[in-house]
Write an enzyme that holds these catalytic residues in place. Structure first.
Site, PDB file in Angstrom:
ATOM      1  N   CYS A   2      63.235  55.424   5.641  1.00  0.00           N
ATOM      2  CA  CYS A   2      61.462  55.522   4.995  1.00  0.00           C
ATOM      3  C   CYS A   2      60.670  55.809   5.646  1.00  0.00           C
ATOM      4  O   CYS A   2      60.137  55.033   6.586  1.00  0.00           O
ATOM      5  CB  CYS A   2      61.854  55.455   3.866  1.00  0.00           C
ATOM      6  SG  CYS A   2      63.005  54.903   3.031  1.00  0.00           S
ATOM      7  N   ARG A  27      62.003  59.516  12.639  1.00  0.00           N
ATOM      8  CA  ARG A  27      62.712  58.677  11.290  1.00  0.00           C
ATOM      9  C   ARG A  27      64.149  58.841  11.312  1.00  0.00           C
ATOM     10  O   ARG A  27      64.854  57.736  11.074  1.00  0.00           O
ATOM     11  CB  ARG A  27      62.339  57.646  10.878  1.00  0.00           C
ATOM     12  CG  ARG A  27      60.754  57.079  11.649  1.00  0.00           C
ATOM     13  CD  ARG A  27      59.318  56.213  10.610  1.00  0.00           C
ATOM     14  NE  ARG A  27      60.069  55.046  10.658  1.00  0.00           N
ATOM     15  CZ  ARG A  27      60.000  53.638  11.237  1.00  0.00           C
ATOM     16  NH1 ARG A  27      59.415  53.976  12.565  1.00  0.00           N
ATOM     17  NH2 ARG A  27      60.841  52.957  10.631  1.00  0.00           N
ATOM     18  N   TRP A  74      64.913  57.839   3.104  1.00  0.00           N
ATOM     19  CA  TRP A  74      65.943  57.899   3.530  1.00  0.00           C
ATOM     20  C   TRP A  74      67.227  57.686   1.969  1.00  0.00           C
ATOM     21  O   TRP A  74      67.270  56.317   2.384  1.00  0.00           O
ATOM     22  CB  TRP A  74      66.950  57.351   4.956  1.00  0.00           C
ATOM     23  CG  TRP A  74      67.357  57.177   5.299  1.00  0.00           C
ATOM     24  CD1 TRP A  74      67.867  58.351   6.875  1.00  0.00           C
ATOM     25  CD2 TRP A  74      68.951  56.345   6.021  1.00  0.00           C
ATOM     26  NE1 TRP A  74      69.067  58.463   6.922  1.00  0.00           N
ATOM     27  CE2 TRP A  74      69.876  57.056   6.299  1.00  0.00           C
ATOM     28  CE3 TRP A  74      69.398  55.185   4.793  1.00  0.00           C
ATOM     29  CZ2 TRP A  74      71.049  56.414   6.788  1.00  0.00           C
ATOM     30  CZ3 TRP A  74      70.383  54.646   5.172  1.00  0.00           C
ATOM     31  CH2 TRP A  74      71.096  55.414   6.131  1.00  0.00           C
ATOM     32  N   ASN A 100      59.714  51.329   0.939  1.00  0.00           N
ATOM     33  CA  ASN A 100      60.756  51.748   1.656  1.00  0.00           C
ATOM     34  C   ASN A 100      61.816  49.755   1.714  1.00  0.00           C
ATOM     35  O   ASN A 100      61.308  49.088   1.224  1.00  0.00           O
ATOM     36  CB  ASN A 100      60.097  50.748   3.672  1.00  0.00           C
ATOM     37  CG  ASN A 100      59.695  52.399   3.513  1.00  0.00           C
ATOM     38  OD1 ASN A 100      59.404  53.122   2.835  1.00  0.00           O
ATOM     39  ND2 ASN A 100      58.724  52.357   5.039  1.00  0.00           N
ATOM     40  N   GLY A 101      63.132  49.968   1.687  1.00  0.00           N
ATOM     41  CA  GLY A 101      63.852  48.630   1.886  1.00  0.00           C
ATOM     42  C   GLY A 101      64.316  48.715   0.407  1.00  0.00           C
ATOM     43  O   GLY A 101      64.397  49.725   0.031  1.00  0.00           O
ATOM     44  N   GLU A 483      78.846  53.977  25.690  1.00  0.00           N
ATOM     45  CA  GLU A 483      77.158  54.392  25.478  1.00  0.00           C
ATOM     46  C   GLU A 483      77.302  56.567  25.467  1.00  0.00           C
ATOM     47  O   GLU A 483      76.654  56.851  24.611  1.00  0.00           O
ATOM     48  CB  GLU A 483      76.180  53.849  26.714  1.00  0.00           C
ATOM     49  CG  GLU A 483      74.916  54.495  26.019  1.00  0.00           C
ATOM     50  CD  GLU A 483      74.028  54.320  24.851  1.00  0.00           C
ATOM     51  OE1 GLU A 483      74.880  53.900  23.921  1.00  0.00           O
ATOM     52  OE2 GLU A 483      73.230  55.124  24.711  1.00  0.00           O
ATOM     53  N   LYS A 487      76.560  58.686  22.341  1.00  0.00           N
ATOM     54  CA  LYS A 487      75.788  59.995  22.923  1.00  0.00           C
ATOM     55  C   LYS A 487      75.932  61.322  22.096  1.00  0.00           C
ATOM     56  O   LYS A 487      75.691  61.831  20.894  1.00  0.00           O
ATOM     57  CB  LYS A 487      74.682  60.239  24.136  1.00  0.00           C
ATOM     58  CG  LYS A 487      73.759  59.040  24.629  1.00  0.00           C
ATOM     59  CD  LYS A 487      72.828  58.868  24.313  1.00  0.00           C
ATOM     60  CE  LYS A 487      72.431  58.103  22.452  1.00  0.00           C
ATOM     61  NZ  LYS A 487      72.528  56.359  23.050  1.00  0.00           N
ATOM     62  N   GLU A 490      77.124  61.288  18.139  1.00  0.00           N
ATOM     63  CA  GLU A 490      75.278  61.641  17.550  1.00  0.00           C
ATOM     64  C   GLU A 490      74.655  62.670  17.294  1.00  0.00           C
ATOM     65  O   GLU A 490      74.561  62.746  16.524  1.00  0.00           O
ATOM     66  CB  GLU A 490      74.787  60.513  17.763  1.00  0.00           C
ATOM     67  CG  GLU A 490      74.634  58.807  17.992  1.00  0.00           C
ATOM     68  CD  GLU A 490      73.410  57.627  18.494  1.00  0.00           C
ATOM     69  OE1 GLU A 490      72.479  57.749  19.496  1.00  0.00           O
ATOM     70  OE2 GLU A 490      73.218  57.485  17.493  1.00  0.00           O
ATOM     71  N   HIS A 506      97.759  52.106  27.091  1.00  0.00           N
ATOM     72  CA  HIS A 506      98.207  51.562  26.597  1.00  0.00           C
ATOM     73  C   HIS A 506      97.606  52.066  24.731  1.00  0.00           C
ATOM     74  O   HIS A 506      97.590  51.902  23.028  1.00  0.00           O
ATOM     75  CB  HIS A 506      97.047  50.411  25.900  1.00  0.00           C
ATOM     76  CG  HIS A 506      97.207  49.238  27.042  1.00  0.00           C
ATOM     77  ND1 HIS A 506      98.717  48.496  27.408  1.00  0.00           N
ATOM     78  CD2 HIS A 506      96.906  49.033  28.344  1.00  0.00           C
ATOM     79  CE1 HIS A 506      98.186  48.197  28.874  1.00  0.00           C
ATOM     80  NE2 HIS A 506      97.657  48.527  29.071  1.00  0.00           N
ATOM     81  N   LYS A 605      65.840  56.526  13.510  1.00  0.00           N
ATOM     82  CA  LYS A 605      66.362  56.203  13.795  1.00  0.00           C
ATOM     83  C   LYS A 605      66.274  54.488  14.157  1.00  0.00           C
ATOM     84  O   LYS A 605      66.074  53.757  15.069  1.00  0.00           O
ATOM     85  CB  LYS A 605      64.714  56.378  14.526  1.00  0.00           C
ATOM     86  CG  LYS A 605      63.879  56.079  16.211  1.00  0.00           C
ATOM     87  CD  LYS A 605      64.899  55.872  17.316  1.00  0.00           C
ATOM     88  CE  LYS A 605      64.372  55.708  18.260  1.00  0.00           C
ATOM     89  NZ  LYS A 605      65.165  55.941  19.583  1.00  0.00           N
TER      90      LYS A 605
HETATM   91  O1  M6R Z   1      66.390  49.898  17.158  1.00  0.00           O
HETATM   92  P1  M6R Z   1      67.336  49.917  17.716  1.00  0.00           P
HETATM   93  O2  M6R Z   1      67.677  48.893  19.081  1.00  0.00           O
HETATM   94  O3  M6R Z   1      67.420  47.672  17.468  1.00  0.00           O
HETATM   95  O4  M6R Z   1      68.636  50.089  17.149  1.00  0.00           O
HETATM   96  C1  M6R Z   1      69.768  49.905  17.529  1.00  0.00           C
HETATM   97  C2  M6R Z   1      70.601  51.319  16.942  1.00  0.00           C
HETATM   98  O5  M6R Z   1      70.627  51.663  15.519  1.00  0.00           O
HETATM   99  C3  M6R Z   1      70.199  52.508  17.602  1.00  0.00           C
HETATM  100  O6  M6R Z   1      70.268  51.986  19.049  1.00  0.00           O
HETATM  101  C4  M6R Z   1      71.590  53.090  18.094  1.00  0.00           C
HETATM  102  O7  M6R Z   1      72.469  53.141  18.134  1.00  0.00           O
HETATM  103  C5  M6R Z   1      70.732  55.354  18.196  1.00  0.00           C
HETATM  104  N1  M6R Z   1      70.546  55.720  17.245  1.00  0.00           N
HETATM  105  C6  M6R Z   1      71.175  54.980  19.217  1.00  0.00           C
HETATM  106  O8  M6R Z   1      71.091  56.364  19.694  1.00  0.00           O
END
Ligand code: M6R
Length: 610
Positions: A2, A27, A74, A100-101, A483, A487, A490, A506, A605
């Site tokens: 949010c 965000r 959100w 927010n929260g 990683e 990517k 996502e 395995h 974000k």
């Molecule tokens: O802001 P942060 O690094 O603490 O965020 C952690 C994860 O939410 C963040 O890395 C998320 O996995 C991203 N979308 C990765 O691309």
């Protein structure tokens, strides 16, 4: 997640708030709304979908008034629809809030309010808070007191902005567990959940502290605790420029951020790396040098991409400093009553510095007596402020939801931290010099890889319609494989999994057929030959191999379907280089599939809720 933007001043509030909301779109959110104090009362407009949908629905310029708030939601409690969108009002429609929260005890409060005859339109916890404040106002006849009284009874987290026709020349902002920033202008103030929303108007900001609130009027502002104790606020300057949060000619923020990496990586070691001494100067850690020297164990906690960086950090620190390292998902660490000793160092890694799970993990570690360090990108963020010491990433604002440049900057800082710690222990100056020299060459290596982006685009074109991908790597590159898979998942919504290459046999090997592309990260290191065997195993089952390999590795081209070249460096630095083509591959595949690269579905974000 949010986003909040509030304004009080002399300009028309609505267009200013809406342009601020647009700066917060990155965000992640699913509905948007504004509330303006107009001559005839509160004017509220809200709509499911993007800010653009709100603009289409209502002529923003027609919302006349110089005080107001806006929100991008959100969804947590209730569907992302018009009714659940913020702002929410009290029963009388004279007090509005954006939040927010999460209000954790909203069910209890709602029951009380229902019993007292109040009714609700939405399914949200935030509306309960608005109605609660309204009920208290009816008893106390004072908006600020009603807000403070309500906030002292709620459990959970909030970044909150309240406006009311009872006090049309005032905005109240309050925070607990969700960031809020005041933008200080001349005869005008903004309040926002992120500096990106205020920087077009002012660079002077005040970061509200935990349990602090601000009362903003056109002629000044005061801050106090929610318990009504006056506080002193420090005006600081935002550390980035407006153009850093604009696309600068790139099609997407993600692509811009991938291409920024030669610079951002360099910024991560500029002024820190001491090549001739073979060591690193980390000013942010000066106060904890003795603790670092005495550390018996390091625990690194993080989420998502930052957790992958932490895994590389484990390999680096154990390799260079010979200190045992454990890496924990912050979401697990916070709830499993971890064993922590006073000579443990806990490191939190976070791009945003606001991730709720990571924040809770560091609070748990602090409670148990550990020294807690932060490796954080966003200056002034909550994790940066609550840790005992730390090192900033200096990657600049990262707008694309998929983390790219922050990841390589995390690896930059972790490598330096490992070197720093190693030099305090058994690592020689000569060994340190070699690592420092190689680290300093990384920006140029990244540039070389980026020059080959078109080749990655061609490979992406060939594989953009597959449904699954496997990513395999060993040693330092096992986390890079994880990683790479994250990517792709996502932003392209293709199912992808990362594994240590040798684990393939395995289980995952069962998935391999001629439809399965397998990405191998295979630099020439001490386990290169073993990785070649894994590649052969995939080829024997007709799998398609995309290898990320050293420039001068001629052999690999004879067994892989495609080879993406990376310059030669030390094995410990290869995950940095291998990540660049993996980011590009995910990006180009997502673009081919027509996905919203910068704002992938369901993602935010900065994950400020559990
Ligand atoms: O802001 P942060 O690094 O603490 O965020 C952690 C994860 O939410 C963040 O890395 C998320 O996995 C991203 N979308 C990765 O691309």
């Amino acid at each position: 997640m949010c986003g909040i933007v509030g304004y009080i001043g002399t300009q028309q509030a609505a267009p200013l708030i809406v342009s601020g909301l647009k700066r917060l779109e990155y965000r992640g959110y699913d509905s948007a709304g504004v509330c303006i104090i107009s001559d005839s009362g509160l004017r509220i407009e809200k709509k499911a979908g993007r800010v653009a949908a709100l603009e289409k629905f209502v002529d923003i310029d027609s919302l006349s008034g110089t005080v107001g708030v806006g929100h991008t939601r959100w969804a947590t409690h209730g569907l992302p629809n018009d009714v659940n969108a913020h702002p929410h009002t009290d029963q009388s429609g004279s007090i509005a809030l954006v939040h927010n929260g999460i209000i954790e005890n909203y069910v209890t409060i709602k029951k009380k309010l229902l019993n007292a005859g109040y009714t609700f339109r939405s399914e949200t916890d935030s509306e309960v808070l608005a109605v609660f404040i309204g009920m208290l106002y009816d008893q106390l006849n004072d908006v600020e007191l009603a807000v403070r009284t309500a906030l002292s009874e709620v459990e959970g987290t909030f970044g909150l902005v309240v406006v009311s026709t009872h006090e049309p020349d005032m905005i109240i902002a309050a925070r607990r567990g969700s960031p809020l920033i005041l933008g200080i202008g001349n005869g005008e103030y903004l309040v926002a959940s992120d500096a990106a929303a205020v920087i077009a108007h002012t660079r002077q900001v005040v970061y509200l502290n935990e349990n602090e609130m601000a009362i903003l009027r056109r002629d000044g502002f005061t801050t106090k605790t929610i318990e009504n104790v006056k506080t002193r606020s420090v005006v600081e300057e935002v550390s980035f420029e407006l153009e850093q949060i604009e696309k600068g000619g790139f099609e997407h923020f993600m692509l811009k951020e991938i291409f920024e990496q030669p610079t951002t990586f360099h910024d991560g070691f500029r002024g820190r790396l001491q090549i001739e001494e073979g060591t690193v100067r980390l000013g942010g850690l000066t106060s904890v040098v003795d603790k670092l020297r005495a550390a018996k164990r390091i625990i690194i906690t993080a989420c998502g991409t930052s957790w992958h960086a932490a895994l590389v950090g484990e390999y680096l620190i154990e390799h260079l400093a010979r200190v045992p390292v454990e890496v924990e998902y912050a979401s697990e660490f916070r709830y499993r009553n971890p064993i922590i000793n006073s000579d443990d160092i806990v490191i939190a890694i976070s791009q945003s510095g606001e991730t709720a799970d990571t924040l809770a993990a560091i609070r748990e570690a602090q409670l148990k007596g550990a020294t807690v360090l932060g490796m954080v990108n966003v200056v002034g963020s909550t994790i940066a402020r609550e840790t005992d010491a730390g090192v900033y990433l200096h990657a600049g604002p990262e707008i694309g939801v998929a983390s790219t440049k922050a990841f390589t900057s995390q690896l930059c800082v972790l490598t330096q931290f490992a070197l720093y710690l190693g030099r305090m222990r058994a690592l020689s100056a000569e060994q340190g010099r070699e690592i420092a020299r190689e680290l300093a060459l990384i920006p140029e290596h990244i540039r070389t890889i980026l020059r080959g982006a078109d080749e990655v685009r061609r490979i992406a074109h060939e594989y953009s319609s597959v449904s699954n991908f496997l990513y395999l790597g060993r040693g330092f590159n096992f986390p890079a494989a994880l990683e790479g898979a994250l990517k792709l998942k996502e932003i392209s919504y293709i199912h992808a999994e990362g594994y240590p290459a040798a684990e393939m046999k395995h289980g995952p090997i069962a998935l391999i057929d001629d439809n399965m592309p397998v990405i191998f990260i295979a630099p020439k290191d001490e386990i290169y030959e073993k990785v070649l065997t894994n590649i052969q195993e995939v080829r024997a089952r007709s799998g398609k191999v995309i290898a990320i390999a050293d420039e001068e590795d001629e052999y690999i081209a004879s067994i892989a379907n495609h080879v993406i070249r990376i310059p030669r460096t030390l094995p410990m630095l290869t995950p940095i280089l291998a990540s660049i083509p993996l980011q590009l591959l995910a990006y180009y595949i997502a673009v081919e599939r027509g996905c919203n690269v910068d704002m992938p579905r369901n993602l935010a974000k900065s994950v400020t809720v559990e």
